[in-house]
Design an enzyme around this catalytic site. Structure first.
Site, short mmCIF file in Angstrom:
data_model
loop_
_atom_site.label_atom_id
_atom_site.label_comp_id
_atom_site.label_asym_id
_atom_site.label_seq_id
_atom_site.Cartn_x
_atom_site.Cartn_y
_atom_site.Cartn_z
N ASN A 40 39.31 40.33 45.70
CA ASN A 40 39.91 39.28 44.89
C ASN A 40 39.32 37.92 45.28
O ASN A 40 38.98 37.69 46.44
CB ASN A 40 41.44 39.29 44.95
CG ASN A 40 42.02 39.05 46.32
OD1 ASN A 40 41.53 39.57 47.33
ND2 ASN A 40 43.10 38.28 46.38
N VAL A 41 39.17 37.07 44.29
CA VAL A 41 38.62 35.73 44.48
C VAL A 41 39.55 34.76 43.76
O VAL A 41 39.61 34.76 42.53
CB VAL A 41 37.19 35.62 43.91
CG1 VAL A 41 36.65 34.21 44.09
CG2 VAL A 41 36.26 36.64 44.56
N GLU A 42 40.27 33.97 44.54
CA GLU A 42 41.21 33.01 43.96
C GLU A 42 40.50 31.70 43.61
O GLU A 42 39.38 31.44 44.03
CB GLU A 42 42.36 32.74 44.93
CG GLU A 42 43.23 33.96 45.14
CD GLU A 42 44.39 33.72 46.09
OE1 GLU A 42 45.25 34.60 46.15
OE2 GLU A 42 44.43 32.67 46.77
N ALA A 45 42.61 26.60 40.20
CA ALA A 45 43.18 26.77 38.86
C ALA A 45 43.55 28.24 38.75
O ALA A 45 42.74 29.08 38.38
CB ALA A 45 42.16 26.37 37.78
N TYR A 46 44.78 28.58 39.13
CA TYR A 46 45.20 29.97 39.33
C TYR A 46 44.74 30.99 38.30
O TYR A 46 44.29 32.06 38.67
CB TYR A 46 46.72 30.05 39.50
CG TYR A 46 47.19 29.46 40.80
CD1 TYR A 46 46.85 30.04 42.01
CD2 TYR A 46 47.97 28.31 40.82
CE1 TYR A 46 47.26 29.49 43.21
CE2 TYR A 46 48.39 27.76 42.02
CZ TYR A 46 48.03 28.35 43.21
OH TYR A 46 48.45 27.81 44.39
N CYS A 51 40.40 39.67 40.10
CA CYS A 51 40.95 40.77 40.90
C CYS A 51 39.84 41.59 41.54
O CYS A 51 38.72 41.64 41.04
CB CYS A 51 41.80 41.67 40.01
SG CYS A 51 43.23 40.85 39.27
N GLU A 53 39.61 44.84 41.57
CA GLU A 53 39.18 45.91 40.67
C GLU A 53 38.16 45.40 39.67
O GLU A 53 37.17 46.07 39.38
CB GLU A 53 40.39 46.48 39.92
CG GLU A 53 41.45 47.09 40.82
CD GLU A 53 42.52 46.10 41.26
OE1 GLU A 53 43.62 46.55 41.59
OE2 GLU A 53 42.26 44.88 41.30
N CYS A 84 47.00 45.22 38.48
CA CYS A 84 47.76 44.44 37.50
C CYS A 84 47.52 45.05 36.11
O CYS A 84 46.67 45.92 35.93
CB CYS A 84 47.31 42.98 37.53
SG CYS A 84 45.66 42.68 36.87
N CYS A 87 43.88 44.79 34.88
CA CYS A 87 42.97 45.71 35.57
C CYS A 87 43.23 47.16 35.17
O CYS A 87 42.30 47.97 35.14
CB CYS A 87 43.05 45.52 37.07
SG CYS A 87 42.18 44.02 37.59
#
Length: 142
Positions: A40-42, A45-46, A51, A53, A84, A87
């Site tokens: 995952n790469v956050e 800007a949410y 994700c 996957e 999620c 995904c």
């Protein structure tokens, strides 16, 4: 499900970029014998994050793969880190309903073994579009 796939997911999790949630996730999938991993790469800007996957699927597609044979996902904590909704649909694009999905903890111990069909029942996928013979003209189905 082989140990090399679990190890790849665990290694991917260690590369996750999660400075906001601190919830690191790794995923590794097998396609025609090759392993493709993602984390995952956050983003500040949410909604712009990605994700694990999705990253693994992108790596598979970049390598020329089109069919997921199995996938392992590892998250933080002891609760199973299931994909999620988005995904689940991404997995459906490249995996059959009987796709084996294994969720492990940070030590690689199984928490949940399931299938895509169990996670996404009555799913809509590429096979539905291939079978469509309906023609639409002027907004009406003939």
């Amino acid at each position: 499900m082989s140990r090399d796939l679990i190890e790849a997911a665990l290694a991917a999790r260690k590369r996750a970029y999660a400075p906001y949630s601190r919830f690191h996730v790794g995923a590794a999938l097998r396609c025609e014998g090759a392993i493709h991993a993602g984390c995952n790469v956050e983003n500040a800007a949410y909604p712009q994050g990605s994700c694990a996957e999705a990253g693994a699927i992108a790596a598979m597609v970049m390598a020329g793969g089109r069919r997921i044979d199995e996938i392992v996902i590892v998250g933080s904590g002891e609760a199973p880190c299931t994909p999620c909704g988005g995904c689940r649909q991404r997995l459906r694009e490249f995996g059959a309903p009987d796709l084996a999905i294994k969720i492990v903890n940070t030590e690689g111990k199984p928490l949940l073994e399931t299938t895509l069909e169990a996670l996404l029942p009555w799913s809509f996928g590429p096979d539905h579009l291939a079978q469509s013979t309906d023609e639409v003209s002027g907004g009406a189905v003939s």
